[in-house]
Design an enzyme around this catalytic site. Structure first.
Site, PDB file in Angstrom:
ATOM      1  CG  HIS A  21      -2.331   0.339   0.976  1.00 13.71           C
ATOM      2  ND1 HIS A  21      -2.869   0.497  -0.287  1.00 13.71           N
ATOM      3  CD2 HIS A  21      -3.359   0.596   1.834  1.00 13.71           C
ATOM      4  CE1 HIS A  21      -4.153   0.794  -0.187  1.00 13.71           C
ATOM      5  NE2 HIS A  21      -4.469   0.874   1.075  1.00 13.71           N
ATOM      6  CG  ASN A  66      -9.135   4.104   4.924  1.00 12.69           C
ATOM      7  OD1 ASN A  66      -8.445   3.626   4.026  1.00 12.69           O
ATOM      8  ND2 ASN A  66      -9.904   3.363   5.697  1.00 12.69           N
ATOM      9  CG  ASP A  91      -1.678   0.835  -3.356  1.00 15.45           C
ATOM     10  OD1 ASP A  91      -1.840   2.023  -2.963  1.00 15.45           O
ATOM     11  OD2 ASP A  91      -2.420  -0.090  -2.990  1.00 15.45           O
ATOM     12  CG  ASN A 112     -10.914   2.747   1.293  1.00 10.63           C
ATOM     13  OD1 ASN A 112     -11.952   2.796   0.645  1.00 10.63           O
ATOM     14  ND2 ASN A 112     -10.664   1.755   2.129  1.00 10.63           N
TER      15      ASN A 112
END
Length: 212
Positions: A21, A66, A91, A112
């Site tokens: 991530h 997020n 990513d 997100n």
């Protein structure tokens, strides 16, 4: 079109620094090193920031993925940066490791970080540098997949794709996104095949070889 803000997405802290991530962070860190720029904490923008040539902001949000839009939105609003002047490096599950592409606008595909940035900017019309990390094959496995390290082979491929992104960085910084996109998306031609059977160029006997 001038890019005025480049955001690399990831999660802060040593716990996450090797996670898939964090591919956007990896790009941002290598771009800063390439441009000899230094990050510093900017609590009012909820981010680590650096300045690149052309007065371009380079940002790594420190709010966790997020809430990535909190940093990007704060900087964009304060400096009156338009959405199409923003590039987000992130990513990309839909691409295998080793793939990297530029794109303006489009959906967020469940990412997100992108979703929060789109909400903060009020549009999906910002640029993305999509760094392939592959997909685990089952949507129920995605959360664990992105929060774990890639294999050594996959990390090498991801690093190669980041390097290709860095190769077009001068075009991005100069505002020539069209040229950057064409160069990034053009496949390099493979080297010419070696002559069959090990024959030397021109059809002669290979150097050092014995004749029948």
């Amino acid at each position: 079109m001038a890019i005025k803000l480049i955001a690399g997405l990831g999660n802060p802290g040593r716990k996450h620094e090797r996670d898939r991530h964090n591919a956007g962070f990896w790009f941002a860190e290598r771009l800063a090193a390439r441009e000899r720029a230094s990050f510093r904490a900017e609590p009012r923008y909820h981010a680590q920031t650096a300045r690149l040539p052309g007065e371009i902001w380079l940002v790594m949000p420190q709010t966790y993925m997020n809430l990535s839009g909190k940093a990007v939105g704060a900087l964009a609003r304060f400096y009156k940066i338009q959405p199409d002047e923003v590039l987000v490096a992130h990513d990309e599950l839909d691409f295998p490791p080793g793939t990297v592409k530029l794109k303006l606008g489009g959906g967020v595909a469940g990412h997100n970080g992108l979703k929060d940035i789109a909400a903060q900017l009020g549009t999906h019309g910002f640029w993305r540098l999509r760094i392939g990390i592959g997909h685990p094959g089952d949507k129920d496995l995605v959360a664990d997949y992105v929060l774990n390290s890639p294999s050594a082979d996959d990390r090498a491929l991801i690093d190669e794709s980041i390097e290709r992104g860095l190769e077009v960085a001068p075009l991005i910084l100069a505002g020539d996104l069209q040229a950057a996109t064409m160069r990034l998306h053009t496949k390099k031609k493979p080297p010419p095949d070696a002559p069959a059977g090990g024959a030397a160029p021109g059809g002669g006997t290979p150097t050092g070889g014995a004749t029948p």
